[in-house]
Every structure is written in C-alpha cells, then in structure tokens.
Design a protein around this motif. Sequence first.
Motif, short mmCIF file in Angstrom:
data_model
loop_
_atom_site.label_atom_id
_atom_site.label_comp_id
_atom_site.label_asym_id
_atom_site.label_seq_id
_atom_site.Cartn_x
_atom_site.Cartn_y
_atom_site.Cartn_z
N ASP A 22 0.82 -1.22 0.00
CA ASP A 22 0.00 0.00 0.00
C ASP A 22 0.85 1.27 0.00
OD1 ASP A 22 -2.15 -1.65 0.02
OD2 ASP A 22 -2.72 -1.29 2.11
N ILE A 23 2.04 1.20 0.60
CA ILE A 23 2.88 2.40 0.73
C ILE A 23 3.83 2.58 -0.46
CG2 ILE A 23 4.86 1.31 1.92
CD1 ILE A 23 4.87 3.76 3.80
N THR A 24 3.90 1.59 -1.34
CA THR A 24 4.90 1.60 -2.40
C THR A 24 4.78 2.82 -3.31
OG1 THR A 24 5.00 -0.82 -2.36
CG2 THR A 24 5.90 0.28 -4.31
N ALA A 25 3.57 3.11 -3.76
CA ALA A 25 3.37 4.23 -4.70
C ALA A 25 3.79 5.55 -4.06
CB ALA A 25 1.92 4.29 -5.17
N ALA A 26 3.42 5.76 -2.80
CA ALA A 26 3.78 7.02 -2.11
C ALA A 26 5.29 7.13 -1.94
CB ALA A 26 3.08 7.09 -0.76
#
Length: 346
Positions: free
Chosen positions: A12-16
């Motif tokens: 979930d945090i990868t794109a950010a």
Amino acid sequence: MTTFHIAPLNNDITAALQHKIDSKTKPIGSLGQLEKLALQIGRIQQTQTPALNKPTIVVFAGDHGVAHEGVSPFPQEVTYQMVFNFLQGGAAINVFTKQNGIAIKVVDAGVNFDFNQHPGLVHAKVALGTKSFLHEAAMTPAQCETAIERGAAVVKELHEQGCNVIGFGEMGIANTSAAAVIMSLLCDIPLEQCIGRGTGLDDEGLIRKKVILAESMIRHNKIEKTPLNVLSTFGGFEIAMMCGAMLQAAAAGMLILVDGFITTSALLVAAKINEQILDYCLFTHQSNEQGHSLMLAHLKAVPLLSLGMRLGEGTGAAVAYPVIQAAVSFLNEMASFESAGVSNKA
C-alpha cells in the motif's frame, strides 16, 4: 520445529514512497541502486521516513568436525583464538563496526573450547563442535533445532532493546566446506562449482577438499534433501544459529544485512523454509569465494558491493553500511523540487 511468522510486505505504501523518491531534486533514477534500496527499506518499515536504529552485527562462532579431514589450511584452534581476537577488538569486523557506529555481539554457537564467562560473549554453545560429515551427520536434528532456537533468541533480545537493522557474521574453520555442500544440494548446482579455496588452499589442498566433500555427499546421498535435513547433516552450529536468527529478524520486521558465502548459505536454508524472508534482506556484497555469485543468482539477489573480499566475520555488511545509510538519508533529507523551488522538467 519453531515456526516463524514472516509477514509479506504490504504494498500500500509503495506508490507514495516511489513518488517521494521521484520528486527529489534529481533526474528520475539517477541515484541508481540507492533509490531501490530506499524503496525497499521504506517498504520493510512501512514508512516514508525510515530510521536505522541501534545497528548490530552478530558474529556466530562454531567448529566443524570436517576440519580434521584436511579441508582447510588452518588448524581448528584458530576458531577459538579468533573469538578472543573479536572480544579484544582486534579483528577486521571490530575495526569496521567501530568506524561505522555499529554494535557487535559475539556468540559461541559451538566452538571446541570452554570459554570462561566474558561480558562480550554470548554463551549459546550447543556442543564442542559438530561431527565430521565425512563419517556421520554433523549434528542431530535436536541439536539443529536447538541452534536455530538459540539464534532466534539472540535476535529477539536485540529487537526488544530497539535494534531494527541487523547483520550477521561467522567464524568457523572449515565452514566454507559446509556452505559449499549446502549450496550444492539446495541450489541443485554441481558441487565442483560450489567449492572454493576458503582461507587460502593451494591447488593440492583444493583437490583434497573436493574429494572429501564429494565423498561426503555420496555417504549421505540417501537423505531427504529438505532444508533442515541438509542443514543438520552438513551444517555448522554457527550456520544453524544464523538461520534461526535471520528468520526471527524477518518475523520482527527488521532489516537483514546479508554478508558473504557462509552467511548466504544460512539464508539459503532460511529462504527454503520461508521465502518471505528475502523481502527483508539487503545483500551487502559479493564474496570472492567461488560459488557466492551463483548462490546470489539463485536467490535473484543484487549485491551492493563487489570488492573482492572473502574474509567473513560480517565484514562485507559492515563496509556496506554507509551505503545503506546514504539511501535512508537522501530519502529523509534531500529536498523535493517543490520544497526547493526548483523547476522540474517540462
């Protein structure tokens, strides 16, 4: 067998994280492997502002019965003598950890020597060295399990004390022999390609080492080639403890700094037990010991450094640590185009 629950990394945090990396005042991708490293560390810690807390390298020491078969140019006594050297601060790993602000912990996993109590030594001895796997299994399944559990306990205590980045080193005369056989069986690579000169065998010594290890594999060719069977038949107490330590570190969400040939053989066993561990691993360098490059390729690992080192002790992890710090520092401290008022490309 102790069960280690290793969570798959949450994406979930990868794109950010990737957006933050790409928004820094630099062309996209221009920091190369540092960008991949920053992304991995951020994903492991599930934060856009990762931190490296109380970095520690644990050096596990153990003796190998196969040392008595002439597979190393050094006598077995060197193992316990080097443990004293670690404790006195005189080894290469002491120099590099001191230079880079890394704590060091030395563990007697199974050295053929009775140490007195020492404040710098963790007494976790399973036995006074393994048996010679030329003639019998190196350790019993129960001893292997004990070693794994004791390695895990060392890491659990460090994590409870606030450590979130941990590297592993080893000391054990003849442990390149153990690692070579483990690698051959678990990677399904011909033994010949796995055996190197270790601590500096000459041509005649290398031939003898190959003969001894080939005979050993023939002796045990009926074993079921599960990770734990291979480990208990051919491994060392220090390798088994590192395996348990690594599994515990991943279960605790720590960054694992993988050193050279011996350490990677322990990881190989751990990864065959639970492949999720690989997401938590930073491969610090490629050892000059023959076989390490093939082992890294089997694990699809890209090492940070290749300096021709083959010392062990965790030295590659310690030397690479500033590179890991650099990845975290640029992610946390480097300005973005927006914050610096710098025009991005049109």
